[in-house]
Write a protein that holds these residues in place. Structure first.
Motif, PDB file in Angstrom:
ATOM      1  N   GLN A 110       4.986   3.738  13.710  1.00 37.45           N
ATOM      2  CA  GLN A 110       4.280   3.948  12.442  1.00 37.45           C
ATOM      3  C   GLN A 110       5.286   3.948  11.297  1.00 37.45           C
ATOM      4  N   GLY A 111       4.829   3.531  10.125  1.00 33.98           N
ATOM      5  CA  GLY A 111       5.692   3.500   8.955  1.00 33.98           C
ATOM      6  C   GLY A 111       5.041   4.168   7.757  1.00 33.98           C
ATOM      7  N   ARG A 112       5.856   4.821   6.953  1.00 33.29           N
ATOM      8  CA  ARG A 112       5.370   5.464   5.716  1.00 33.29           C
ATOM      9  C   ARG A 112       5.920   4.709   4.515  1.00 33.29           C
ATOM     10  N   THR A 113       5.052   4.413   3.552  1.00 32.98           N
ATOM     11  CA  THR A 113       5.496   3.772   2.315  1.00 32.98           C
ATOM     12  C   THR A 113       5.309   4.742   1.152  1.00 32.98           C
ATOM     13  N   GLU A 114       6.249   4.725   0.231  1.00 36.04           N
ATOM     14  CA  GLU A 114       6.194   5.558  -0.967  1.00 36.04           C
ATOM     15  C   GLU A 114       6.434   4.686  -2.190  1.00 36.04           C
ATOM     16  N   ASP A 124      -3.776   5.526   0.436  1.00 33.95           N
ATOM     17  CA  ASP A 124      -4.172   5.943  -0.909  1.00 33.95           C
ATOM     18  C   ASP A 124      -4.920   4.801  -1.582  1.00 33.95           C
ATOM     19  N   SER A 125      -6.250   4.924  -1.606  1.00 33.57           N
ATOM     20  CA  SER A 125      -7.079   3.845  -2.169  1.00 33.57           C
ATOM     21  C   SER A 125      -6.965   3.754  -3.684  1.00 33.57           C
ATOM     22  N   THR A 126      -6.396   4.780  -4.322  1.00 33.75           N
ATOM     23  CA  THR A 126      -6.243   4.751  -5.785  1.00 33.75           C
ATOM     24  C   THR A 126      -4.995   3.979  -6.201  1.00 33.75           C
ATOM     25  N   PHE A 127      -4.134   3.714  -5.244  1.00 32.13           N
ATOM     26  CA  PHE A 127      -2.903   2.996  -5.567  1.00 32.13           C
ATOM     27  C   PHE A 127      -3.140   1.499  -5.371  1.00 32.13           C
ATOM     28  N   VAL A 128      -3.140   0.745  -6.452  1.00 31.24           N
ATOM     29  CA  VAL A 128      -3.352  -0.701  -6.398  1.00 31.24           C
ATOM     30  C   VAL A 128      -2.094  -1.380  -6.921  1.00 31.24           C
ATOM     31  N   GLY A 150       0.820  -1.197   0.000  1.00 27.81           N
ATOM     32  CA  GLY A 150       0.000   0.000   0.000  1.00 27.81           C
ATOM     33  C   GLY A 150       0.860   1.255   0.000  1.00 27.81           C
ATOM     34  N   LYS A 151       0.247   2.350  -0.430  1.00 26.50           N
ATOM     35  CA  LYS A 151       0.907   3.651  -0.354  1.00 26.50           C
ATOM     36  C   LYS A 151       0.217   4.454   0.743  1.00 26.50           C
ATOM     37  N   GLY A 152       0.992   4.898   1.750  1.00 29.37           N
ATOM     38  CA  GLY A 152       0.387   5.665   2.827  1.00 29.37           C
ATOM     39  C   GLY A 152       1.193   5.584   4.100  1.00 29.37           C
ATOM     40  N   LEU A 190       3.421  17.271   2.472  1.00 30.46           N
ATOM     41  CA  LEU A 190       2.146  17.896   2.798  1.00 30.46           C
ATOM     42  C   LEU A 190       1.060  17.470   1.820  1.00 30.46           C
ATOM     43  N   THR A 191       1.368  17.521   0.549  1.00 35.14           N
ATOM     44  CA  THR A 191       0.336  17.239  -0.464  1.00 35.14           C
ATOM     45  C   THR A 191       0.086  15.745  -0.660  1.00 35.14           C
ATOM     46  N   GLU A 192       1.154  14.929  -0.523  1.00 38.31           N
ATOM     47  CA  GLU A 192       1.005  13.503  -0.801  1.00 38.31           C
ATOM     48  C   GLU A 192       0.572  12.689   0.418  1.00 38.31           C
ATOM     49  N   TYR A 193       0.781  13.240   1.634  1.00 42.90           N
ATOM     50  CA  TYR A 193       0.485  12.450   2.823  1.00 42.90           C
ATOM     51  C   TYR A 193      -0.349  13.181   3.872  1.00 42.90           C
TER      52      TYR A 193
END
Length: 811
Positions: free
Chosen positions: A475-479, A645-649, A458-460, A635-638
């Protein structure tokens, strides 16, 4: 309820402090005004108030010894030529600073009785107001880089001076830039603790004793022949200070270079030189009596790991002892025969005591019952304990008073270690419990505490671990992987406990290094690799390796491999049944690991779409996000969008295409267990480098789990009285043999083996006098008694006969 798509003008709503004051950072550092920002993120966001750097200051250097005397400059701000600079540390200790010829302000760090980051406030009006705010890192003398201190040439000679065959001159050296003066004084300072131990009046204090030399050329070296100190000989622990000759003797908090604190053998009274062993024995016996009266602390300290592999793997609770490090040649002054020692990172809860564990070159624990180089616990933890300032919490010094000087008395200056080991016996490892480990690596892939492995792309921003036990949150952030559409990787990990500051570790410098943030401000490790921070320790020996250690004994390791982060979490047994998140429920049951945030259990671990839904459920809520948002991209992406991000599959399966140009390389790199992760990262992520890093990370985790596996120990076993034993290993399969001294016979088992039930085989070995020999001895003794009786009786008869004759001859 999450808040989505907030306009950028509302960014200040999420800053930790908001103040309606004017557009200045005076008294507002760390906060946000209605016009501009004084928060650490303002520099990269370009929202800083115009005077941000003038009031929210940084220093160079940013750290110095706990003993003080470091001259540092206030960066990016200028002072008036007539400014009267006063610097206040930890809201309690003031030192006098100055303005140099370029109008830069300077401060002198004071003697502090604590380590870690302390507050710094700077006044330019002689202490009337303190308008500038920063922080200062106070460092344990043992952890301070040698370039920042005066060096005892041949330190062993200094600490054995006056014992047999140790005499002559002593020498010390220092970097002359540490003391900017043409002429210097060489002073001895002593440390002592007064008052009743463990009472409110228990105090520790440094004091100026006397000068070894005055008005010496600042040549960077000093040599002298020490003389007994006379009235000052009661001081047995201290440090030598080099400072400018313009200051009066013993003036506090001036620019100076200090040696490490050390045992003052070279300065002790004449009696020590006449009979050092006898003098030391007397001190040892007095210490022995004192220990009998002090509270027992041994039952509350953590047990040692059973093996060196366990000790080095348990990074949340144990850390290399800088006095015995296998990576630095195993120079173990206080533990001869050991190859590596570790210390328990955290002091015990009540007595603030410490644990030290030493191992030989085979990886077996060395015990004091078998060797003078064995592991020894500490009444006072060497690294101190928050809130510091009073014994036994004072870093280094309390440990010297209660644990190290006594070792000199009993073991180094005399041969009476039995007294020392009576009060400082090694703890074996029968109560030691290994932590559980979980890991995130590669594209990203997860292995839970209970061993379930899966991928979630996932992206988020997601919760890796949350625990009811201590309210630990990780917590972890994925890009998305650069240049790829269907894969992501972990780029930031942030963590906190209720009583700790927030620590974030993220990829930086084009994914070539790791950046560490403390409460959203970047930390520099250019001067120190270890930092004491509120509720947490951070160790960063290289730009690709960070270890975070919490007060709860949870540990987080972050490693940079080929531009990707590998994050390992280690939790002690106390966290059992209390964890949730992407790293699962730590309870030894793999079946309930994939539990969604709503409590729904994923049944089919092999279904990637079901696993993806599980992962998405652990998206971080806006109000609980701990991350630092210090760029327009973040700021804009997260920050202003849903945290998942439900649009990222992502692509769920690995394509099987023999014509793929990476197919042969994939087969070459990826093999054995974990190959599915390696194959995904190469064939989907299109990166052989990432695939190789994933393979290394997987293998490292397997090795870690292996190292941390519980081992069976039967505990130390004693030699028989009037006999000896062969063997000092007490783990499963170990064999210990016994024999008796001449004239004694072994009763019991001559050989005992450590069994799977944790018990020794056979019977206790004792050494006894044989019956035949005993009978012969008794018979011989009886015969001797009879002969003596007959002789005495014969002599008595003769004396009576002689006396009878004499009497009758007179008649």
């Amino acid at each position: 309820v999450q808040l989505f798509y907030l306009p950028k003008v509302l960014h200040c709503l999420f800053c930790p402090v908001q103040n309606p004051g004017p557009g200045t950072c005076e008294e507002y550092c760390g906060g946000v005004t209605v016009l501009c920002s004084c928060h650490p993120t303002c520099e990269s966001l370009k929202t800083c108030c115009a005077d941000y750097k003038d009031y929210c200051v940084s220093t160079l250097p940013y750290s110095g010894t706990i003993l003080g005397g470091t001259d540092f400059v206030v960066l990016d701000t200028t002072f008036s030529a007539i400014s009267e600079v006063v610097c206040r540390f930890d809201n309690s200790v003031d030192t006098v600073g100055y303005v140099d010829s370029t109008r830069r302000g300077h401060c002198i760090s004071p003697t502090l009785y604590e380590t870690g980051w302390v507050s710094l406030h700077i006044s330019s009006d002689n202490g009337t107001t303190f308008t500038r705010t920063g922080s200062w890192l106070s460092v344990h003398t043992g952890k301070l880089d040698s370039k920042f201190k005066a060096i005892l040439v041949n330190a062993t000679k200094w600490q054995y001076y006056g014992t047999p065959n140790v005499g002559g001159s002593l020498e010390m050296t220092w970097d002359t830039s540490l003391v900017r003066a043409d002429r210097v004084n060489i002073e001895l300072w002593g440390y002592s603790e007064t008052g009743e131990p463990y009472s409110q009046n228990w105090q520790g204090r440094w004091e100026y004793l006397y000068s070894l030399a005055k008005n010496q050329s600042n040549s960077g070296s000093f040599k002298f022949v020490p003389r007994p100190a006379g009235n000052f000989s009661r001081w047995e622990l201290g440090s030598v200070r080099v400072s400018s000759s313009i200051y009066p003797d013993g003036m506090w908090n001036v620019q100076a270079a200090w040696t490490e604190d050390h045992a003052l053998a070279w300065h002790l009274e004449e009696q020590f030189r006449l009979d050092s062993a006898g003098w030391a024995l007397e001190k040892c016996l007095a210490w022995d009596q004192l220990e009998e009266m002090l509270p027992n602390f041994l039952d509350e300290i953590i047990d040692c790991p059973c093996t060196l592999a366990q000790a080095r793997a348990d990074t949340g609770r144990f850390h290399t002892d800088y006095g015995c490090d296998i990576e630095k040649g195993s120079v173990c002054t206080y533990h001869p025969g050991s190859a590596h020692c570790v210390r328990a990172i955290h002091a015990s809860p009540l007595s603030k005591s410490g644990q030290q564990c030493c191992y030989d070159k085979t990886g077996v624990q060395v015990l004091t019952e078998d060797s003078v180089g064995g592991s020894t616990p500490d009444r006072a933890h060497d690294w101190g304990a928050p809130p510091f300032k009073k014994p036994p919490r004072i870093p280094g010094l309390s440990h010297w008073i209660y644990d190290v000087l006594s070792f000199y008395y009993c073991c180094l200056w005399s041969d009476n270690c039995n007294y020392y080991f009576k009060h400082r016996p090694s703890s074996d490892c029968r109560r030691y419990q290994s932590p559980s480990s979980a890991v995130v690596f590669g594209d990203p892939h997860f292995i839970t505490f209970d061993g379930v492995s899966y991928s979630f792309n996932g992206k988020g921003e997601y919760t890796l671990v949350t625990s009811e036990y201590t309210q630990l949150v990780i917590q972890g952030r994925t890009e998305p992987v650069e240049g790829e559409t269907w894969t992501t990787t972990m780029t930031s990990v942030v963590m906190k406990e209720p009583l700790s500051d927030t620590i974030e570790v993220r990829l930086a410098n084009g994914h070539k290094s790791l950046e560490v943030l403390h409460n959203q401000r970047t930390l520099s490790f250019s001067e120190q690799s270890w930092m004491d921070i509120r509720g947490v320790f951070v160790f960063c020996p290289t730009s690709t390796n960070v270890t975070v250690m919490f007060g709860s004994e949870a540990g987080v390791e972050v490693r940079l491999r080929e531009g990707t982060m590998t994050t390992t979490v280690l939790l002690p047994e106390e966290f059992k049944n209390s964890t949730r998140g992407l790293l699962g429920t730590m309870n030894g049951d793999a079946k309930d690991d994939l539990l969604s945030s709503s409590g729904q259990l994923i049944q089919d671990y092999s279904n990637p779409e079901e696993v993806f839904k599980f992962g998405a459920s652990w998206a971080v809520l806006n109000e609980s996000a701990l991350f630092t948002y210090d760029s327009e991209y973040l700021l804009t992406e997260y920050k202003y969008v849903p945290r998942h991000d439900s649009t990222f599959v992502p692509q769920f399966t690995v394509p099987e295409n023999p014509d793929d140009p990476l197919a042969n390389l994939t087969a070459e790199i990826c093999s054995g267990d974990g190959s599915q992760f390696c194959r995904y990262d190469i064939l989907v992520g299109r990166s052989p480098q990432m695939g190789n890093a994933t393979k290394v990370s997987f293998q490292s985790h397997v090795s870690l789990v292996n190292d941390l596996k519980p081992v069976i120990t039967c505990g130390w076993i004693s030699p028989p009285t009037n006999g000896t034993k062969e063997g000092t290993t007490y783990l499963l399969g170990a064999v210990v043999k016994f024999s008796c001294d001449y004239g004694y016979t072994l009763k019991g088992s001559a050989e005992r083996t450590c069994q799977e039930n944790g018990q020794w085989s056979g019977e206790e070995a004792t050494c006894v006098i044989p019956r035949i020999v005993a009978g012969s001895v008794i018979g011989a003794l009886t015969l001797i008694v009879i002969i003596i009786t007959l002789v005495l009786h014969s002599r008595k008869g003769k004396r009576y006969s002689t006396r009878f004759k004499l009497i009758h001859s007179k008649d």
